[in-house]
Design a protein around this motif. Structure first.
Motif, PDB file in Angstrom:
ATOM      1  N   VAL A   1       1.153  -1.307   0.129  1.00 56.21           N
ATOM      2  CA  VAL A   1       0.187  -0.036  -0.345  1.00 56.21           C
ATOM      3  C   VAL A   1       0.898   1.548  -0.177  1.00 56.21           C
ATOM      4  CG1 VAL A   1      -1.698   1.245   1.877  1.00 56.21           C
ATOM      5  CG2 VAL A   1      -2.027  -0.877   1.646  1.00 56.21           C
ATOM      6  N   PRO A   2       0.626   1.849  -1.317  1.00 54.53           N
ATOM      7  CA  PRO A   2       2.102   3.315  -1.221  1.00 54.53           C
ATOM      8  C   PRO A   2       1.718   4.509   0.149  1.00 54.53           C
ATOM      9  CG  PRO A   2       0.975   2.486  -3.664  1.00 54.53           C
ATOM     10  CD  PRO A   2      -0.033   1.634  -2.222  1.00 54.53           C
ATOM     11  N   VAL A   3       2.374   4.960   0.098  1.00 54.29           N
ATOM     12  CA  VAL A   3       2.344   5.857   1.084  1.00 54.29           C
ATOM     13  C   VAL A   3       1.379   7.256   0.847  1.00 54.29           C
ATOM     14  CG1 VAL A   3       3.361   8.037   2.815  1.00 54.29           C
ATOM     15  CG2 VAL A   3       4.595   5.342   2.386  1.00 54.29           C
ATOM     16  N   ALA A   4       1.087   6.893  -0.555  1.00 55.01           N
ATOM     17  CA  ALA A   4       0.821   7.862  -0.951  1.00 55.01           C
ATOM     18  C   ALA A   4      -1.124   7.731  -0.344  1.00 55.01           C
ATOM     19  CB  ALA A   4       0.561   8.429  -2.654  1.00 55.01           C
ATOM     20  N   VAL A   5      -1.295   6.625  -0.807  1.00 53.39           N
ATOM     21  CA  VAL A   5      -2.428   6.066  -0.386  1.00 53.39           C
ATOM     22  C   VAL A   5      -3.555   6.724   1.565  1.00 53.39           C
ATOM     23  CG1 VAL A   5      -4.447   4.581  -0.127  1.00 53.39           C
ATOM     24  CG2 VAL A   5      -3.037   4.126  -1.723  1.00 53.39           C
ATOM     25  N   SER A   6      -1.921   6.362   2.122  1.00 53.85           N
ATOM     26  CA  SER A   6      -2.656   7.429   3.684  1.00 53.85           C
ATOM     27  C   SER A   6      -2.811   9.044   3.279  1.00 53.85           C
ATOM     28  CB  SER A   6      -1.355   6.658   4.670  1.00 53.85           C
ATOM     29  OG  SER A   6      -1.846   5.067   4.768  1.00 53.85           O
ATOM     30  N   GLU A   7      -1.687   9.423   2.240  1.00 55.57           N
ATOM     31  CA  GLU A   7      -1.425  10.931   2.437  1.00 55.57           C
ATOM     32  C   GLU A   7      -3.008  11.729   1.622  1.00 55.57           C
ATOM     33  OE1 GLU A   7       2.214  14.215   1.183  1.00 55.57           O
ATOM     34  OE2 GLU A   7       1.924  12.069  -0.489  1.00 55.57           O
ATOM     35  N   ALA A   8      -2.648  10.737   0.654  1.00 57.06           N
ATOM     36  CA  ALA A   8      -4.159  10.948  -0.017  1.00 57.06           C
ATOM     37  C   ALA A   8      -5.735  11.686   1.355  1.00 57.06           C
ATOM     38  CB  ALA A   8      -4.900  10.327  -0.614  1.00 57.06           C
ATOM     39  N   PHE A   9      -5.600  10.250   2.516  1.00 57.77           N
ATOM     40  CA  PHE A   9      -7.023  10.292   3.637  1.00 57.77           C
ATOM     41  C   PHE A   9      -6.427  11.453   4.199  1.00 57.77           C
ATOM     42  CE2 PHE A   9      -8.381   8.803   7.040  1.00 57.77           C
ATOM     43  CZ  PHE A   9      -9.531   9.156   7.180  1.00 57.77           C
ATOM     44  N   VAL A  10      -4.843  11.502   4.707  1.00 54.58           N
ATOM     45  CA  VAL A  10      -4.931  12.590   5.661  1.00 54.58           C
ATOM     46  C   VAL A  10      -5.277  13.336   5.563  1.00 54.58           C
ATOM     47  CG1 VAL A  10      -2.749  13.757   7.132  1.00 54.58           C
ATOM     48  CG2 VAL A  10      -3.078  11.220   6.983  1.00 54.58           C
ATOM     49  N   ASP A  11      -4.743  14.164   3.701  1.00 53.76           N
ATOM     50  CA  ASP A  11      -5.376  14.918   3.068  1.00 53.76           C
ATOM     51  C   ASP A  11      -6.825  15.303   3.577  1.00 53.76           C
ATOM     52  OD1 ASP A  11      -2.333  16.250   2.809  1.00 53.76           O
ATOM     53  OD2 ASP A  11      -2.712  15.356   0.371  1.00 53.76           O
ATOM     54  N   ALA A  12      -7.808  14.322   2.416  1.00 51.55           N
ATOM     55  CA  ALA A  12      -9.303  14.772   2.865  1.00 51.55           C
ATOM     56  C   ALA A  12      -9.692  14.725   4.942  1.00 51.55           C
ATOM     57  CB  ALA A  12      -9.800  13.194   2.440  1.00 51.55           C
ATOM     58  N   ALA A  13      -9.048  13.934   4.784  1.00 49.77           N
ATOM     59  CA  ALA A  13      -9.041  14.600   6.663  1.00 49.77           C
ATOM     60  C   ALA A  13      -9.270  16.544   6.805  1.00 49.77           C
ATOM     61  CB  ALA A  13      -9.003  13.326   8.013  1.00 49.77           C
ATOM     62  N   ALA A  14      -8.145  16.924   6.657  1.00 48.49           N
ATOM     63  CA  ALA A  14      -7.630  17.745   7.579  1.00 48.49           C
ATOM     64  C   ALA A  14      -8.541  18.354   6.420  1.00 48.49           C
ATOM     65  CB  ALA A  14      -7.007  17.973   6.132  1.00 48.49           C
ATOM     66  N   LYS A  15      -9.505  18.566   4.955  1.00 43.04           N
ATOM     67  CA  LYS A  15      -9.598  19.248   4.110  1.00 43.04           C
ATOM     68  C   LYS A  15     -11.297  19.332   4.388  1.00 43.04           C
ATOM     69  CE  LYS A  15      -7.687  19.217  -0.022  1.00 43.04           C
ATOM     70  NZ  LYS A  15      -7.810  18.169  -2.007  1.00 43.04           N
ATOM     71  N   ALA A  16     -11.757  18.322   5.136  1.00 40.41           N
ATOM     72  CA  ALA A  16     -13.356  17.757   6.253  1.00 40.41           C
ATOM     73  C   ALA A  16     -12.892  18.110   7.362  1.00 40.41           C
ATOM     74  CB  ALA A  16     -13.448  16.468   5.933  1.00 40.41           C
ATOM     75  N   GLY A  17     -11.696  18.758   8.013  1.00 35.83           N
ATOM     76  CA  GLY A  17     -11.767  19.474   9.070  1.00 35.83           C
ATOM     77  C   GLY A  17     -11.584  19.004  10.114  1.00 35.83           C
ATOM     78  N   GLU A  18     -11.249  17.393   9.438  1.00 37.05           N
ATOM     79  CA  GLU A  18     -10.840  15.929  11.331  1.00 37.05           C
ATOM     80  C   GLU A  18      -9.196  15.702  11.017  1.00 37.05           C
ATOM     81  OE1 GLU A  18     -13.792  13.421  11.935  1.00 37.05           O
ATOM     82  OE2 GLU A  18     -12.524  11.701  11.308  1.00 37.05           O
ATOM     83  N   THR A  19      -8.808  15.779  12.233  1.00 37.50           N
ATOM     84  CA  THR A  19      -7.580  15.472  12.339  1.00 37.50           C
ATOM     85  C   THR A  19      -7.513  14.402  12.294  1.00 37.50           C
ATOM     86  OG1 THR A  19      -6.984  17.922  14.037  1.00 37.50           O
ATOM     87  CG2 THR A  19      -5.352  16.183  13.857  1.00 37.50           C
ATOM     88  N   VAL A  20      -6.534  13.874  11.439  1.00 36.25           N
ATOM     89  CA  VAL A  20      -5.959  12.344  11.775  1.00 36.25           C
ATOM     90  C   VAL A  20      -4.695  12.074  12.037  1.00 36.25           C
ATOM     91  CG1 VAL A  20      -5.117  10.407  10.324  1.00 36.25           C
ATOM     92  CG2 VAL A  20      -7.015  11.592   9.763  1.00 36.25           C
ATOM     93  N   GLY A  21      -3.400  11.398  13.119  1.00 39.60           N
ATOM     94  CA  GLY A  21      -2.719  11.107  13.385  1.00 39.60           C
ATOM     95  C   GLY A  21      -1.784  10.305  12.422  1.00 39.60           C
ATOM     96  N   TRP A  22      -0.781  11.100  11.713  1.00 36.11           N
ATOM     97  CA  TRP A  22      -0.440   9.767  10.647  1.00 36.11           C
ATOM     98  C   TRP A  22       0.973   9.549  11.164  1.00 36.11           C
ATOM     99  CZ3 TRP A  22       0.930  11.854   5.342  1.00 36.11           C
ATOM    100  CH2 TRP A  22       1.845  10.260   4.674  1.00 36.11           C
ATOM    101  N   THR A  23       1.346   8.208  11.855  1.00 29.99           N
ATOM    102  CA  THR A  23       3.008   8.509  11.771  1.00 29.99           C
ATOM    103  C   THR A  23       3.518   7.120  10.882  1.00 29.99           C
ATOM    104  OG1 THR A  23       2.251   7.557  14.494  1.00 29.99           O
ATOM    105  CG2 THR A  23       4.543   6.686  13.703  1.00 29.99           C
TER     106      THR A  23
END
Length: 115
Positions: free
Chosen positions: A63-85
């Motif tokens: 699972v490329p890192v880009a997939v998680s990055e896209a989710f974290v970006d979508a969360a930020a746009k939706a006003g939600e904070t997601v931790g990412w390690t």
């Protein structure tokens, strides 16, 4: 929720052909694909209000890192904070291997969200 190298942004994963086209295999390559995507894609269902942390190895070839990055970006746009390690020199499977250092990081993420 602690997600381990998740396919949490189906649109991104579909675009990248992750896991041999797993998104199309799951949702079907039909005219209903977009409707199904809207109901099934975790990134499209944001915000959830659920405390969420993603853990992923930087060298994950499954699972490329880009997939998680896209989710974290979508969360930020939706006003939600997601931790990412992101773990250096870690692939896909050490996250679930009790003998791997990466698994200890996962346990710590779970403990942090539990409080």
């Amino acid at each position: 929720m602690v997600a381990l190298a998740p396919i949490a942004d189906l649109a991104s994963a579909d675009e990248l052909g992750v896991c041999g086209g797993a998104v199309r295999q799951l949702l079907g390559d039909t005219v209903e694909f977009k409707q199904r995507m809207a109901s099934a894609d975790p990134a499209a269902l944001l915000p959830t209000g659920i405390a969420t942390a993603l853990v992923q190895g930087r060298t994950d070839l499954t699972v490329p890192v880009a997939v998680s990055e896209a989710f974290v970006d979508a969360a930020a746009k939706a006003g939600e904070t997601v931790g990412w390690t992101l773990l250096e020199d870690v692939g896909h499977f050490p996250l679930i291997d009790p003998s791997a250092d990466a698994c200890a990081v996962v346990a710590e993420e779970i403990a942090q969200l539990a409080w």
